[in-house]
Scaffold this motif. Structure first.
Motif, PDB file in Angstrom:
ATOM      1  N   ALA A 173     -40.456  57.897  50.617  1.00  0.00           N
ATOM      2  CA  ALA A 173     -39.689  56.886  51.362  1.00  0.00           C
ATOM      3  C   ALA A 173     -39.992  56.911  52.853  1.00  0.00           C
ATOM      4  O   ALA A 173     -40.097  55.856  53.481  1.00  0.00           O
ATOM      5  N   PHE A 174     -40.120  58.115  53.443  1.00  0.00           N
ATOM      6  CA  PHE A 174     -40.198  58.214  54.904  1.00  0.00           C
ATOM      7  C   PHE A 174     -41.535  58.730  55.421  1.00  0.00           C
ATOM      8  O   PHE A 174     -42.083  58.191  56.370  1.00  0.00           O
ATOM      9  N   LEU A 200     -39.317  62.364  46.624  1.00  0.00           N
ATOM     10  CA  LEU A 200     -38.806  60.996  46.841  1.00  0.00           C
ATOM     11  C   LEU A 200     -38.633  60.707  48.336  1.00  0.00           C
ATOM     12  O   LEU A 200     -38.936  59.592  48.795  1.00  0.00           O
ATOM     13  N   CYS A 201     -38.155  61.692  49.077  1.00  0.00           N
ATOM     14  CA  CYS A 201     -37.999  61.501  50.532  1.00  0.00           C
ATOM     15  C   CYS A 201     -39.361  61.311  51.204  1.00  0.00           C
ATOM     16  O   CYS A 201     -39.520  60.498  52.113  1.00  0.00           O
ATOM     17  N   ARG A 207     -46.974  55.719  47.821  1.00  0.00           N
ATOM     18  CA  ARG A 207     -45.587  55.810  47.342  1.00  0.00           C
ATOM     19  C   ARG A 207     -45.561  55.816  45.819  1.00  0.00           C
ATOM     20  O   ARG A 207     -44.766  56.529  45.195  1.00  0.00           O
ATOM     21  N   CYS A 210     -36.277  65.608  44.887  1.00  0.00           N
ATOM     22  CA  CYS A 210     -35.743  64.917  46.076  1.00  0.00           C
ATOM     23  C   CYS A 210     -36.742  64.952  47.227  1.00  0.00           C
ATOM     24  O   CYS A 210     -36.892  63.961  47.956  1.00  0.00           O
ATOM     25  N   VAL A 211     -37.421  66.075  47.398  1.00  0.00           N
ATOM     26  CA  VAL A 211     -38.422  66.175  48.484  1.00  0.00           C
ATOM     27  C   VAL A 211     -39.527  65.146  48.255  1.00  0.00           C
ATOM     28  O   VAL A 211     -39.969  64.453  49.185  1.00  0.00           O
TER      29      VAL A 211
END
Lengths: 454, 145
Positions: free
Chosen positions: B56-57, B52-53, B16, B49-50
């Motif tokens: 996160a996931f 960061l997603c 992460r 955003c990709v």
């Protein structure tokens, strides 16, 4: 080889010399660039940039080399080799000495002058060495001697006569490869000279080809002349190379088989190339060429010493009948058709001539193959060995495997083969996908052989 | 039957961290270069955003599903979130093993163990340094003799 006490541990670090190569070359380039920049009246910014980049590379490379040398440490003790290396990404390795494939000591004229050599240790898993470090000559010799002592196993039953150190030159000075490498460029140079009489370009080309051919001959003589093999109770010690002197130690247990092959010129001269193979199909640089008489005797001694004794058992009659059948089929297919179409004119006549020629050539090739197939072709079972291969039209190849080193057997049976009860077998050694092929083996005989040997 | 063990949670944290750092560097680069226009800006923000997603996931989904089980003479490694893969390696087939770690991995106390077999190598990433040494000792070291 020296006997080293098994319980003594042996350790060391890479030689100080490893720090200098990343420093010298880029530093020289930087000096050249800065020198040109200062000497050049027009102040070229490109030179300044290149010089700065080379300086940065020199500093970074040297720093990494120093860190690598500081971190890298190896220790050999109680049958294990522990290695720590890596300047940024740290790696630690623990290797059992009885699983090492072979060891190499390499030295070029510069390192020989400075009294150091590079040791490379090979595992069965990769073609690249897993351990490659520059160290002092004495340290390198001690490391390989310890490896040799750790891999010593009980002598094979058939090796009672070969327990003493035996050494000798087995390589021929002028093998078929020498002839091929030399005559081809020399021949082309002659053609160029004849074709281009009075033409400067052709004359230069001819001179270049002649020089290349002669250089190749000299290098081959030096290389083959410097090849030495010593058969020891614990394995093979091999010395090879002219510019880069290389010494190998190959433990006996690393050898799973041998490959013997010969091309058409070699077959005419009665010579063949002989190589030792290991798990994974890796070939160890060994005897390359030898002449018929003394070479065959040397090969027999080497095979006996490795425990790969051959006995004779083959069935070639079926093979000959098969290829004679192919010859007749080619003739019966091509000749009537060609003769029928020959009286026609134009394209059909040319087609008929081509078909007739192809049929005759095919028949000739099959016939020659049938005649070449000798009693030494097929599958042989020896004392703890299995050997497969034989004579082809233009070349011969034989693969010999030690018991326990056969990984798989591929059996192919075409329609005709099934009707006659024959098959084509490919015996695959451990760690490879291709092996030795033998055609026209009776199917039930092959199953019996594999069952006995597998 | 052995006990199934998962990779270290610090490995997930490290991954992460890498993705977050990459997103931050991308954002800075976009700002410095002065990305103009709606399209280019949308592409740049979409990419960030990709990342960061994924941090996160996707990262916990993939790294959290890496497990290994050690029995008497084998080690079984399972990995993959959508397509599950299971590797079973016998101790007798392992020629040697290696422990490696980048500077960040060493800082976080995790390592990668690689087993070298006759047919290739098998890697187990993101395990605790102590567990890694134990596996290295049992399967590639003195205990494997």
């Amino acid at each position: 080889m020296e006997q080293v006490a098994a319980k003594e541990s042996l350790s060391g670090r890479p030689h100080l010399l490893t720090v200098f190569p990343p420093l010298l070359l880029p530093l020289s380039a930087a000096a050249v660039c800065f020198g040109l920049f200062m000497g050049n009246g027009s102040r070229s910014w490109l030179l300044l940039t290149l010089g700065a980049a080379a300086s940065i590379i020199a500093v970074t490379g040297t720093t990494l080399a120093v860190m690598r040398r500081t971190v890298c440490h190896w220790r050999m003790a109680e049958g294990m080799l522990y290695v720590t290396y890596g300047a940024v990404n740290r790696r630690e390795l623990g290797f059992r000495l009885d699983r090492l494939l072979y060891a190499e000591i390499r030295q070029n004229p510069l390192t020989a002058l400075l009294g150091c050599s590079r040791v490379r240790l090979y595992a069965p898993t990769d073609a690249k060495p897993f351990f490659s470090q520059l160290m002092a000559e004495r340290e390198a010799a001690a490391l390989v001697n310890r490896f040799a002592a750790a891999t010593q196993e009980k002598p094979h039953e058939g090796n009672a006569h070969s327990q003493r150190l035996v050494s000798g030159k087995y390589a021929a000075l002028l093998g078929a490869a020498t002839a091929r490498e030399t005559l081809l460029p020399v021949g082309w140079s002659g053609i160029c000279a004849l074709y281009g009489m009075g033409n400067l370009t052709m004359a230069i080309l001819a001179a270049a080809l002649l020089t290349a051919g002669l250089l190749s001959l000299v290098m081959r003589l030096l290389r083959e002349g410097g090849l030495k093999v010593a058969i020891l109770p614990e394995g093979f010690a091999i010395q090879a190379g002219v510019w880069h002197r290389r010494k190998y130690f190959v433990p006996r247990r690393s050898v799973i088989g041998t490959v013997e092959c010969a091309g058409p010129v070699s077959l005419l001269r009665g010579a063949s190339r002989f190589e030792l193979i290991c798990e994974g199909g890796r070939r160890i640089p060994c005897m390359r060429w030898y002449e018929g008489g003394c070479g065959a005797e040397a090969a027999k001694r080497l095979l006996d010493c490795t425990g790969l004794a051959l006995t004779h058992a083959a069935d070639s009659a079926a093979f000959r009948r098969y290829y004679v059948g192919l010859t007749v089929a080619a003739l019966l297919t091509g000749i009537p058709g060609g003769l029928l179409l020959l009286p026609l004119d134009g394209t059909m006549r040319r087609f008929a001539s081509a078909a007739l020629t192809a049929a005759l050539l095919t028949a000739l090739l099959h016939c020659m193959t049938a005649l070449r197939f000798g009693e030494d072709s097929g599958i042989h079972i020896g004392a703890g060995t299995l050997s497969v291969g034989g004579m082809g039209l233009l070349s011969a190849r034989r693969l010999t495997l030690r018991r326990g080193c056969l990984a798989a057997v591929k059996i192919r049976r075409g329609l005709r083969e099934r009707m006659k009860g024959f098959c084509t077998a490919e015996l695959i050694p451990k760690g490879t996908r291709r092996g030795g092929v033998c055609r026209q083996i009776p199917y039930d005989k092959l199953l019996a052989i594999v069952e006995r040997f597998y | 039957m052995g006990i199934r063990q998962q990779c270290s949670r610090r490995y997930t944290l490290l991954l992460r961290l890498y993705l977050g750092l990459l997103a931050f560097v991308s954002l800075c680069a976009a700002v410095v270069m002065g990305v103009e226009g709606i399209r280019l800006g949308a592409v740049a923000m979409g990419g960030i955003c990709v990342l960061l997603c994924a941090a996160a996931f996707a990262v916990p989904l993939s790294s959290g599903r890496i497990t290994y089980t050690r029995t008497g003479g084998t080690i079984s490694i399972e990995r993959g979130s959508l397509v599950r893969r299971r590797l079973i390696v016998n101790r007798s087939d392992i020629r040697y093993s290696e422990i490696s770690g980048s500077p960040m991995e060493r800082r976080f106390g995790i390592c990668t163990v690689t087993f070298f077999t006759g047919g290739g190598k098998v890697r187990l990433r993101g395990i605790n340094a102590d567990d890694g040494r134990r596996l290295h000792y049992l399967f590639g070291g003195e205990a494997a003799q």
